[in-house]
Write an enzyme that holds these catalytic residues in place. Structure first.
Site, PDB file in Angstrom:
ATOM      1  N   ASN A 206       0.824  -1.218   0.000  1.00 21.62           N
ATOM      2  CA  ASN A 206       0.000   0.000   0.000  1.00 21.62           C
ATOM      3  C   ASN A 206       0.853   1.262   0.000  1.00 21.62           C
ATOM      4  O   ASN A 206       0.526   2.247  -0.676  1.00 21.62           O
ATOM      5  CB  ASN A 206      -0.958  -0.004   1.196  1.00 21.62           C
ATOM      6  CG  ASN A 206      -2.251  -0.732   0.873  1.00 21.62           C
ATOM      7  OD1 ASN A 206      -2.388  -1.275  -0.231  1.00 21.62           O
ATOM      8  ND2 ASN A 206      -3.183  -0.763   1.791  1.00 21.62           N
ATOM      9  N   CYS A 258      -7.838   2.934   3.419  1.00 24.22           N
ATOM     10  CA  CYS A 258      -6.592   2.159   3.514  1.00 24.22           C
ATOM     11  C   CYS A 258      -5.322   2.975   3.319  1.00 24.22           C
ATOM     12  O   CYS A 258      -4.487   3.030   4.213  1.00 24.22           O
ATOM     13  CB  CYS A 258      -6.622   1.006   2.518  1.00 24.22           C
ATOM     14  SG  CYS A 258      -7.837  -0.240   2.993  1.00 24.22           S
TER      15      CYS A 258
HETATM   16  P1  NAD Z   1     -15.089  -2.129   8.107  1.00 26.30           P
HETATM   17  O1  NAD Z   1     -15.000  -1.010   9.060  1.00 26.30           O
HETATM   18  O2  NAD Z   1     -15.862  -1.992   6.851  1.00 26.30           O
HETATM   19  O3  NAD Z   1     -15.659  -3.416   8.851  1.00 26.30           O
HETATM   20  C1  NAD Z   1     -15.231  -3.864  10.110  1.00 26.30           C
HETATM   21  C2  NAD Z   1     -16.377  -4.641  10.744  1.00 26.30           C
HETATM   22  O4  NAD Z   1     -15.897  -5.280  11.927  1.00 26.30           O
HETATM   23  C3  NAD Z   1     -17.551  -3.766  11.183  1.00 26.30           C
HETATM   24  O5  NAD Z   1     -18.759  -4.275  10.632  1.00 26.30           O
HETATM   25  C4  NAD Z   1     -17.552  -3.882  12.703  1.00 26.30           C
HETATM   26  O6  NAD Z   1     -18.847  -3.797  13.275  1.00 26.30           O
HETATM   27  C5  NAD Z   1     -16.947  -5.265  12.895  1.00 26.30           C
HETATM   28  N1  NAD Z   1     -16.398  -5.518  14.227  1.00 26.30           N
HETATM   29  C6  NAD Z   1     -15.645  -4.713  15.007  1.00 26.30           C
HETATM   30  N2  NAD Z   1     -15.354  -5.339  16.167  1.00 26.30           N
HETATM   31  C7  NAD Z   1     -15.926  -6.564  16.130  1.00 26.30           C
HETATM   32  C8  NAD Z   1     -15.982  -7.671  17.016  1.00 26.30           C
HETATM   33  N3  NAD Z   1     -15.387  -7.658  18.208  1.00 26.30           N
HETATM   34  N4  NAD Z   1     -16.663  -8.772  16.619  1.00 26.30           N
HETATM   35  C9  NAD Z   1     -17.292  -8.812  15.428  1.00 26.30           C
HETATM   36  N5  NAD Z   1     -17.266  -7.787  14.537  1.00 26.30           N
HETATM   37  C10 NAD Z   1     -16.596  -6.680  14.882  1.00 26.30           C
HETATM   38  O7  NAD Z   1     -13.577  -2.529   7.787  1.00 26.30           O
HETATM   39  P2  NAD Z   1     -12.956  -3.053   6.393  1.00 26.30           P
HETATM   40  O8  NAD Z   1     -12.875  -1.940   5.427  1.00 26.30           O
HETATM   41  O9  NAD Z   1     -13.641  -4.336   6.021  1.00 26.30           O
HETATM   42  O10 NAD Z   1     -11.464  -3.369   6.868  1.00 26.30           O
HETATM   43  C11 NAD Z   1     -11.165  -4.435   7.748  1.00 26.30           C
HETATM   44  C12 NAD Z   1      -9.655  -4.603   7.780  1.00 26.30           C
HETATM   45  O11 NAD Z   1      -9.183  -5.003   6.478  1.00 26.30           O
HETATM   46  C13 NAD Z   1      -8.875  -3.335   8.126  1.00 26.30           C
HETATM   47  O12 NAD Z   1      -7.740  -3.695   8.868  1.00 26.30           O
HETATM   48  C14 NAD Z   1      -8.456  -2.801   6.770  1.00 26.30           C
HETATM   49  O13 NAD Z   1      -7.299  -2.019   6.830  1.00 26.30           O
HETATM   50  C15 NAD Z   1      -8.205  -4.079   6.000  1.00 26.30           C
HETATM   51  N6  NAD Z   1      -8.375  -3.956   4.535  1.00 26.30           N
HETATM   52  C16 NAD Z   1      -9.397  -3.205   4.039  1.00 26.30           C
HETATM   53  C17 NAD Z   1      -9.564  -3.125   2.663  1.00 26.30           C
HETATM   54  C18 NAD Z   1     -10.672  -2.275   2.080  1.00 26.30           C
HETATM   55  O14 NAD Z   1     -10.613  -1.994   0.881  1.00 26.30           O
HETATM   56  N7  NAD Z   1     -11.654  -1.856   2.846  1.00 26.30           N
HETATM   57  C19 NAD Z   1      -8.705  -3.826   1.808  1.00 26.30           C
HETATM   58  C20 NAD Z   1      -7.697  -4.606   2.357  1.00 26.30           C
HETATM   59  C21 NAD Z   1      -7.541  -4.675   3.746  1.00 26.30           C
END
Ligand code: NAD
Length: 428
Positions: A206, A258
């Site tokens: 990234n 990200c």
């Molecule tokens: P997001 O915020 O869309 O989703 C996270 C989810 O986790 C939420 O629905 C939240 O309610 C849930 N959550 C939090 N605590 C919890 C718990 N204790 N038990 C169950 N659920 C829980 O996040 P995202 O965009 O999907 O990103 C997730 C991870 O992946 C991050 O670390 C991000 O950096 C990484 N990532 C994201 C992308 C992207 O394009 N969005 C791409 C690659 C990696």
């Protein structure tokens, strides 16, 4: 295999739905009650192309279900994914509280050998810490694996199903075998490494892509001074396979959930380990300046913003998503309003999330043309496809003036000027 995915955001829901469509039996867990209720009804809580279909099909074929209780599904799980958020803290470090909370819960509910796979983007050492937390309450056999996710919002399903690579970080042969079996129907390169290397690979990827964006934005800024065209420069650069043509689109800087956070986190990780990552300091600075250069271009051209009516096309940080996290539009619109401009805006998918981030005084309109009524200028923040095809006569009929500020270089300057538009773009 029996799979549990904790977190049903952009990464978790795509992972769960895609694994279900590959034949696994998947339960997705989240702490957000309203999200789980909606998902149970087959409603997707955010916009991601192609996701609704595979979620619906997988629910119907009973390979995908949703719950609020990890405890309920833990005993049947062979594999548990952690895919919760790792938002930035004010100092740039990742906030790992959600990952660690899931680790605690796994520790309290695990009862047999299980492979825990971390997909959240986390600093080096997090997988080891997750293992330590689990072993505080469970002394049986388990493995924690780092498996960073490289999908892009907007093409997440395709990216998951046809990845360039799958990086698996673990020293356990037993866990490696299970992860390979899990992904056996995906034809791609597997990179087997230790967990620290896997965690670092995600940040390095990234940060490199963000560097490419800041680099081409600086080239664009020099192009403006010397009278060159950055889009042609990028085309010429991209013909060299050592450079490649992707991520060379000059614009108003990167945003989203990200790049900003991961670049800052990598810089923090380096600093925390007594290394000053000088290049990333500049990448961040250039990215921040880029939106204000665009803002200044608007302000200087219109002389004053007081009372000016500005129409905005595109609010999300990029097209094909409704994600507004760290979208450049939010900060720039706020500043335009502070200077007295009156803003109306339209985005094909981002309006719901935008409503909570923009001030109430921004009028959100139902389509791209109604946004333009009496406008002094049109400003483009996001390169949605529907903005490519424009009836400029209709645009000029609605607008009071003919200024278009294009932050994404969507149009051919001579074409658009021949339509009577006073056109400003980036690096051309
Ligand atoms: P997001 O915020 O869309 O989703 C996270 C989810 O986790 C939420 O629905 C939240 O309610 C849930 N959550 C939090 N605590 C919890 C718990 N204790 N038990 C169950 N659920 C829980 O996040 P995202 O965009 O999907 O990103 C997730 C991870 O992946 C991050 O670390 C991000 O950096 C990484 N990532 C994201 C992308 C992207 O394009 N969005 C791409 C690659 C990696």
């Amino acid at each position: 295999m029996n799979v549990t995915v904790v977190g049903t955001g952009y990464v978790g829901l795509v992972t769960g739905a895609c694994l279900a469509s590959l034949g696994h039996s998947v339960v997705c867990v989240d702490i957000d009650e309203s999200k789980i209720e909606r998902l149970k009804r087959g409603e997707i809580p955010f916009y991601e192309p192609d996701l609704a279909e595979i979620v619906k099909d997988s629910i119907e074929s009973e390979r995908l279900s949703f719950t609020l209780s990890l405890r309920e599904v833990m005993k049947d799980s062979e594999v548990v994914f952690i895919a919760v958020g790792t938002p930035p803290q004010p100092n740039g470090a990742s906030d790992l509280q959600y990952v660690y909370a899931v680790a605690e819960e796994i520790g309290n509910t695990i009862s047999k050998y299980t492979v825990i796979i971390n997909k959240s983007t986390v600093p080096v050492g997090t997988v080891a810490e997750v293992a330590r937390i689990i072993s505080k309450s469970y002394n049986g056999d388990f493995d924690v694996v780092s498996n960073p996710e490289f999908l892009r919002e907007g093409s997440a399903v395709k990216d998951f199903m046809e990845p360039d690579r799958i990086v698996v970080g673990t020293d356990s042969m037993k866990a490696q075998k299970i992860v390979k079996q899990l992904y056996s129907s995906i034809d791609t390169n597997f990179l087997m490494v230790d967990s620290a290397t896997a965690e670092m690979t995600k940040y390095a990827s990234n940060a490199f892509l963000a560097t490419k964006i800041s680099f081409i934005n600086e080239i664009a800024n020099v192009c403006e001074e010397v009278g060159a065209d950055v889009t042609k420069v990028a085309e010429g650069m991209g013909m060299d396979p050592r450079i490649g043509k992707s991520f060379l689109n000059a614009g108003i800087g990167y945003g989203g959930s990200c790049f900003p956070k991961d670049v800052r986190a990598l810089r923090f990780i380096a600093k925390d380990n007594n290394y000053d990552f000088k290049l990333l300091r500049s990448v961040i600075e250039v990215n921040n300046d880029q939106k204000w250069r665009f803002y200044s271009k608007i302000k200087e051209t219109l002389t004053s913003l007081k009372g000016k009516k500005l129409a905005v096309w595109g609010l999300t940080f990029k097209p094909n998503t409704d994600d507004m996290r760290e979208a450049v539009s939010v900060e720039v619109i706020k500043k335009l309003e502070q200077e007295g401009a009156v803003v109306s805006a339209y985005d094909p998918e981002g309006m719901e999330f935008a409503r909570n981030l923009l001030s109430k005084s921004v009028t959100l309109t139902k389509d791209k043309y109604s946004c333009l009524e009496n406008a002094d200028a049109l400003i483009i923040f996001t390169e949605w496809n529907e903005f490519k095809d424009v009836d400029w006569t209709k645009v000029l009929e609605s607008m009071k003036s003919n200024y278009v500020f294009d932050g994404r270089n969507m149009y051919d300057p001579s074409d658009i000027k021949s339509n009577g538009i006073n056109y400003f773009s980036i690096g051309r």
